[in-house]
Design a protein around this motif. Structure first.
Motif, PDB file in Angstrom:
ATOM      1  N   SER A  85       0.809  -1.229   0.000  1.00 44.02           N
ATOM      2  CA  SER A  85       0.000   0.000   0.000  1.00 44.02           C
ATOM      3  C   SER A  85       0.837   1.273   0.000  1.00 44.02           C
ATOM      4  CB  SER A  85      -0.920   0.025   1.231  1.00 44.02           C
ATOM      5  OG  SER A  85      -0.161  -0.030   2.426  1.00 44.02           O
ATOM      6  N   CYS A  86       2.119   1.158   0.233  1.00 40.96           N
ATOM      7  CA  CYS A  86       2.991   2.346   0.253  1.00 40.96           C
ATOM      8  C   CYS A  86       3.335   2.745  -1.173  1.00 40.96           C
ATOM      9  CB  CYS A  86       4.259   2.060   1.042  1.00 40.96           C
ATOM     10  SG  CYS A  86       5.422   3.451   1.087  1.00 40.96           S
ATOM     11  N   PRO A  87       3.093   3.991  -1.571  1.00 41.96           N
ATOM     12  CA  PRO A  87       3.422   4.394  -2.953  1.00 41.96           C
ATOM     13  C   PRO A  87       4.922   4.466  -3.222  1.00 41.96           C
ATOM     14  CG  PRO A  87       2.650   6.280  -1.678  1.00 41.96           C
ATOM     15  CD  PRO A  87       2.443   5.079  -0.810  1.00 41.96           C
ATOM     16  N   SER A  88       5.741   4.475  -2.185  1.00 40.05           N
ATOM     17  CA  SER A  88       7.198   4.562  -2.378  1.00 40.05           C
ATOM     18  C   SER A  88       7.901   3.242  -2.140  1.00 40.05           C
ATOM     19  CB  SER A  88       7.780   5.621  -1.433  1.00 40.05           C
ATOM     20  OG  SER A  88       7.168   6.868  -1.619  1.00 40.05           O
ATOM     21  N   ALA A  89       7.164   2.150  -2.050  1.00 36.68           N
ATOM     22  CA  ALA A  89       7.777   0.855  -1.764  1.00 36.68           C
ATOM     23  C   ALA A  89       8.602   0.360  -2.941  1.00 36.68           C
ATOM     24  CB  ALA A  89       6.700  -0.166  -1.414  1.00 36.68           C
ATOM     25  N   HIS A  90       9.713  -0.307  -2.622  1.00 34.79           N
ATOM     26  CA  HIS A  90      10.608  -0.925  -3.615  1.00 34.79           C
ATOM     27  C   HIS A  90      11.147   0.104  -4.612  1.00 34.79           C
ATOM     28  CE1 HIS A  90       9.477  -4.867  -2.119  1.00 34.79           C
ATOM     29  NE2 HIS A  90       8.203  -4.499  -2.211  1.00 34.79           N
ATOM     30  N   LYS A  91      11.369   1.285  -4.137  1.00 38.31           N
ATOM     31  CA  LYS A  91      12.005   2.310  -4.960  1.00 38.31           C
ATOM     32  C   LYS A  91      13.309   2.707  -4.300  1.00 38.31           C
ATOM     33  CE  LYS A  91       7.773   4.297  -6.857  1.00 38.31           C
ATOM     34  NZ  LYS A  91       6.953   5.533  -7.010  1.00 38.31           N
ATOM     35  N   ASN A  92      14.353   2.787  -5.098  1.00 35.70           N
ATOM     36  CA  ASN A  92      15.654   3.133  -4.549  1.00 35.70           C
ATOM     37  C   ASN A  92      15.640   4.575  -4.068  1.00 35.70           C
ATOM     38  OD1 ASN A  92      16.744   0.604  -5.155  1.00 35.70           O
ATOM     39  ND2 ASN A  92      17.248   1.248  -7.247  1.00 35.70           N
ATOM     40  N   SER A  93      16.290   4.825  -2.968  1.00 38.50           N
ATOM     41  CA  SER A  93      16.390   6.191  -2.456  1.00 38.50           C
ATOM     42  C   SER A  93      17.246   7.021  -3.378  1.00 38.50           C
ATOM     43  CB  SER A  93      16.986   6.196  -1.043  1.00 38.50           C
ATOM     44  OG  SER A  93      16.187   5.426  -0.177  1.00 38.50           O
ATOM     45  N   PRO A  94      16.866   8.241  -3.646  1.00 38.94           N
ATOM     46  CA  PRO A  94      17.647   9.073  -4.563  1.00 38.94           C
ATOM     47  C   PRO A  94      19.030   9.373  -3.976  1.00 38.94           C
ATOM     48  CG  PRO A  94      15.984  10.381  -3.457  1.00 38.94           C
ATOM     49  CD  PRO A  94      15.720   8.957  -3.085  1.00 38.94           C
ATOM     50  N   THR A  95      20.026   9.197  -4.796  1.00 37.13           N
ATOM     51  CA  THR A  95      21.396   9.513  -4.378  1.00 37.13           C
ATOM     52  C   THR A  95      21.684  10.980  -4.653  1.00 37.13           C
ATOM     53  OG1 THR A  95      22.209   8.850  -6.549  1.00 37.13           O
ATOM     54  CG2 THR A  95      22.180   7.170  -4.813  1.00 37.13           C
ATOM     55  N   LYS A  96      22.441  11.564  -3.796  1.00 38.78           N
ATOM     56  CA  LYS A  96      22.785  12.982  -3.951  1.00 38.78           C
ATOM     57  C   LYS A  96      23.884  13.119  -5.000  1.00 38.78           C
ATOM     58  CE  LYS A  96      21.541  14.350   0.739  1.00 38.78           C
ATOM     59  NZ  LYS A  96      22.009  15.000   1.993  1.00 38.78           N
ATOM     60  N   ARG A  97      23.590  13.869  -6.003  1.00 41.83           N
ATOM     61  CA  ARG A  97      24.558  14.123  -7.067  1.00 41.83           C
ATOM     62  C   ARG A  97      24.849  15.612  -7.137  1.00 41.83           C
ATOM     63  NH1 ARG A  97      22.252  10.399 -12.080  1.00 41.83           N
ATOM     64  NH2 ARG A  97      22.380   8.379 -10.979  1.00 41.83           N
ATOM     65  N   PRO A  98      26.094  15.988  -7.415  1.00 37.18           N
ATOM     66  CA  PRO A  98      26.387  17.421  -7.532  1.00 37.18           C
ATOM     67  C   PRO A  98      25.735  18.004  -8.761  1.00 37.18           C
ATOM     68  CG  PRO A  98      28.289  16.102  -8.132  1.00 37.18           C
ATOM     69  CD  PRO A  98      27.284  15.146  -7.576  1.00 37.18           C
ATOM     70  N   LYS A  99      25.479  19.286  -8.691  1.00 38.42           N
ATOM     71  CA  LYS A  99      24.855  19.965  -9.818  1.00 38.42           C
ATOM     72  C   LYS A  99      25.782  20.001 -11.027  1.00 38.42           C
ATOM     73  CE  LYS A  99      21.959  22.862  -6.885  1.00 38.42           C
ATOM     74  NZ  LYS A  99      21.575  24.263  -6.539  1.00 38.42           N
ATOM     75  N   ALA A 100      25.197  20.282 -12.189  1.00 37.26           N
ATOM     76  CA  ALA A 100      25.965  20.207 -13.433  1.00 37.26           C
ATOM     77  C   ALA A 100      27.074  21.242 -13.475  1.00 37.26           C
ATOM     78  CB  ALA A 100      25.036  20.381 -14.627  1.00 37.26           C
ATOM     79  N   ARG A 101      26.808  22.443 -12.943  1.00 31.77           N
ATOM     80  CA  ARG A 101      27.786  23.523 -13.030  1.00 31.77           C
ATOM     81  C   ARG A 101      28.526  23.761 -11.718  1.00 31.77           C
ATOM     82  NH1 ARG A 101      24.675  28.219 -16.571  1.00 31.77           N
ATOM     83  NH2 ARG A 101      24.291  26.935 -18.424  1.00 31.77           N
ATOM     84  N   SER A 102      28.382  22.878 -10.771  1.00 30.89           N
ATOM     85  CA  SER A 102      29.078  23.072  -9.503  1.00 30.89           C
ATOM     86  C   SER A 102      30.548  22.738  -9.674  1.00 30.89           C
ATOM     87  CB  SER A 102      28.456  22.176  -8.435  1.00 30.89           C
ATOM     88  OG  SER A 102      28.627  20.820  -8.782  1.00 30.89           O
ATOM     89  N   PRO A 103      31.415  23.303  -8.846  1.00 27.48           N
ATOM     90  CA  PRO A 103      32.851  23.033  -9.002  1.00 27.48           C
ATOM     91  C   PRO A 103      33.210  21.584  -8.703  1.00 27.48           C
ATOM     92  CG  PRO A 103      32.421  24.531  -7.155  1.00 27.48           C
ATOM     93  CD  PRO A 103      31.138  24.308  -7.834  1.00 27.48           C
ATOM     94  N   ARG A 104      32.338  20.864  -7.986  1.00 26.63           N
ATOM     95  CA  ARG A 104      32.658  19.482  -7.664  1.00 26.63           C
ATOM     96  C   ARG A 104      32.343  18.535  -8.813  1.00 26.63           C
ATOM     97  NH1 ARG A 104      30.388  18.714  -1.462  1.00 26.63           N
ATOM     98  NH2 ARG A 104      31.690  20.315  -0.477  1.00 26.63           N
ATOM     99  N   SER A 105      31.463  18.943  -9.698  1.00 25.83           N
ATOM    100  CA  SER A 105      31.079  18.044 -10.787  1.00 25.83           C
ATOM    101  C   SER A 105      32.186  17.993 -11.823  1.00 25.83           C
ATOM    102  CB  SER A 105      29.791  18.546 -11.439  1.00 25.83           C
ATOM    103  OG  SER A 105      29.988  19.837 -11.969  1.00 25.83           O
ATOM    104  N   PRO A 106      32.695  16.808 -12.146  1.00 24.40           N
ATOM    105  CA  PRO A 106      33.787  16.710 -13.131  1.00 24.40           C
ATOM    106  C   PRO A 106      33.284  16.894 -14.546  1.00 24.40           C
ATOM    107  CG  PRO A 106      33.137  14.532 -12.398  1.00 24.40           C
ATOM    108  CD  PRO A 106      32.312  15.505 -11.601  1.00 24.40           C
ATOM    109  N   ASP A 107      34.126  17.466 -15.369  1.00 28.83           N
ATOM    110  CA  ASP A 107      33.814  17.648 -16.786  1.00 28.83           C
ATOM    111  C   ASP A 107      34.063  16.331 -17.502  1.00 28.83           C
ATOM    112  OD1 ASP A 107      33.251  18.587 -19.248  1.00 28.83           O
ATOM    113  OD2 ASP A 107      34.975  19.941 -19.405  1.00 28.83           O
ATOM    114  N   PRO A 108      33.107  15.813 -18.278  1.00 31.48           N
ATOM    115  CA  PRO A 108      33.328  14.527 -18.953  1.00 31.48           C
ATOM    116  C   PRO A 108      34.503  14.567 -19.914  1.00 31.48           C
ATOM    117  CG  PRO A 108      31.331  15.606 -19.758  1.00 31.48           C
ATOM    118  CD  PRO A 108      31.780  16.358 -18.560  1.00 31.48           C
TER     119      PRO A 108
END
Length: 419
Positions: free
Chosen positions: A351-374
């Motif tokens: 009955s839970c609408p969020s059952a068997h769903k992976n928890s969202p992982t925290k990803r850095p933003k596209a333009r943040s200094p931590r995000s590597p350039d491909p």
């Protein structure tokens, strides 16, 4: 009385209407004279109907007197012609004014009755229900959570704010220790909070002792709770405020508790419930906030615990406000974890609408200094591959023997022989 004859014959008398204009303030009668009419019989018959008296003598006398008076007042008036009918206005006796004559015109009109507007009831149409919103299957989900929490073996059950105060201390000291444990529990696990409270109680967790302890010693006692330096300052400021304004005890209302430094709405509602035994609201922390959104117990997703508290209080019955925090906090510590929740063993997985769903992982933003350039990562990989290949070539070259020319070999042999 002898019969009185007139030069003009009176045929009939017609009463005129009373006018409300200032030009017609008195009632008059119109006397019409028509030749060939019998004055006595017609006048008597007319007046006999209106007044039940003998009309002939008195009417004839009045007509004669009125004609004499009119002729004296208007001597130059033109004589009446004998060939036609003439009308003459004759003054009737003046009647005294009544209350009806003095009232304004509007009072003569009939007063309007107040109208009562009534609407026809549609018996065939059912009334629209305006009940409050509540999530589907929430009662069933709550019973499943109670069943999963029946063992009471979560950290909140043994090391929560209800277990951190000294039961043998005075009432105002116990309430103060409950507030201190709630202030230390922010962004901290219950195990760490319970250890810090045990050290504080051994040192003396009262308002006077907290004020007499320096910041360095107090920091060592509460370490390693989260943000312990900031919490030491809040403990000092709150203790001073309690001693000055409340006589060493904690306030008895949410409004005054929130005024204390380092005390938020969640701590205030829990303090009212644990310390004063009064339910003022739902204590919502990260576990209650997360699980309420996962179960769909909110009309729309919320962004912070305070929005979740307001949304839950709109539909959740008040008798469950005290229990819901204890249930959901322990459920979040054991099963509905922040990352990788154990949905396979949860009774609400269907009955839970969020059952068997992976928890969202925290990803850095596209333009943040931590995000590597491909592209940069590819360059780094290629450069590292080239460098490693060059190093391997160098090691191979160094390991292989250098070729020696035959003339050089002969010279070496000659030198050896000479030695």
């Amino acid at each position: 009385m002898p019969h009185v004859s007139c030069s003009t014959r009176i045929c009939y008398v017609v009463p005129c209407f009373k006018m409300t204009s200032p030009y017609f303030m008195q009632s008059r009668s119109v006397v019409t004279r028509i030749p060939g009419c019998r004055p006595a019989a017609s006048l008597g018959s007319k007046l006999n109907r209106r007044r039940n008296v003998d009309p002939v003598p008195s009417v004839a006398v009045k007509v004669e007197v009125e004609e004499a008076r009119i002729s004296e007042q208007t001597p130059s008036s033109a004589p009446l012609s004998t060939g036609g009918c003439h009308e003459l206005l004759q003054h009737a006796p003046v009647q005294p004014k009544t209350e009806a004559d003095t009232l304004p015109l509007s009072s003569h009109r009939r007063r309007r009755r107040q109208l009562k507007v009534e609407y026809d009831k549609d018996e065939g149409v059912a009334p629209v229900k305006t009940g409050h919103w509540e999530p589907p299957d929430w009662k069933k989900q709550l019973e499943f959570i109670r069943e999963m929490r029946r063992s009471r073996d979560a950290p909140v059950d043994n090391m929560g704010a209800e277990k951190c105060y000294d039961t043998g201390a005075p009432a105002h000291v116990r309430r103060f220790q409950v507030l201190v444990s709630l202030m230390l529990s922010s962004q901290t696990k219950d195990q760490v909070t319970a250890a810090a409270m045990q050290k504080l109680r051994a040192h003396g967790c009262t308002v006077e002792n907290i004020l007499n302890t320096d910041d360095e010693t107090l920091g060592k006692l509460v370490y390693p709770v989260g943000f312990w330096r900031t919490k030491v300052k809040y403990l000092k400021l709150t203790s001073a405020m309690l001693q000055k304004e409340f006589g060493g005890d904690i306030p008895k209302s949410v409004e005054e508790l929130v005024r204390l430094p380092g005390v938020g709405p969640k701590m205030a509602h829990l303090a009212m419930d644990i310390a004063w035994d009064q339910v003022s609201g739902i204590g919502v922390d990260t576990h209650v906030h997360r699980i309420s959104n996962r179960l769909g117990w909110l009309r729309k997703p919320t962004k912070n615990p305070e929005e979740t508290r307001k949304a839950l209080e709109e539909w959740l019955p008040r008798e469950l406000w005290s229990e819901i925090n204890w249930l959901l906090v322990g459920f979040g510590q054991q099963l509905c974890l922040p990352v990788n929740p154990l949905c396979s063993v949860c009774l609400n997985q269907h009955s839970c609408p969020s059952a068997h769903k992976n928890s969202p992982t925290k990803r850095p933003k596209a333009r943040s200094p931590r995000s590597p350039d491909p592209t940069s990562s590819l360059k780094i990989k290629t450069e590292s591959g080239q460098n490693s290949a060059a190093k391997d070539d160098r090691t191979k070259e160094e390991s292989l023997p250098t070729p020696v020319s035959p003339t050089r070999q002969r010279r070496r042999l000659k030198t050896k022989v000479n030695y």
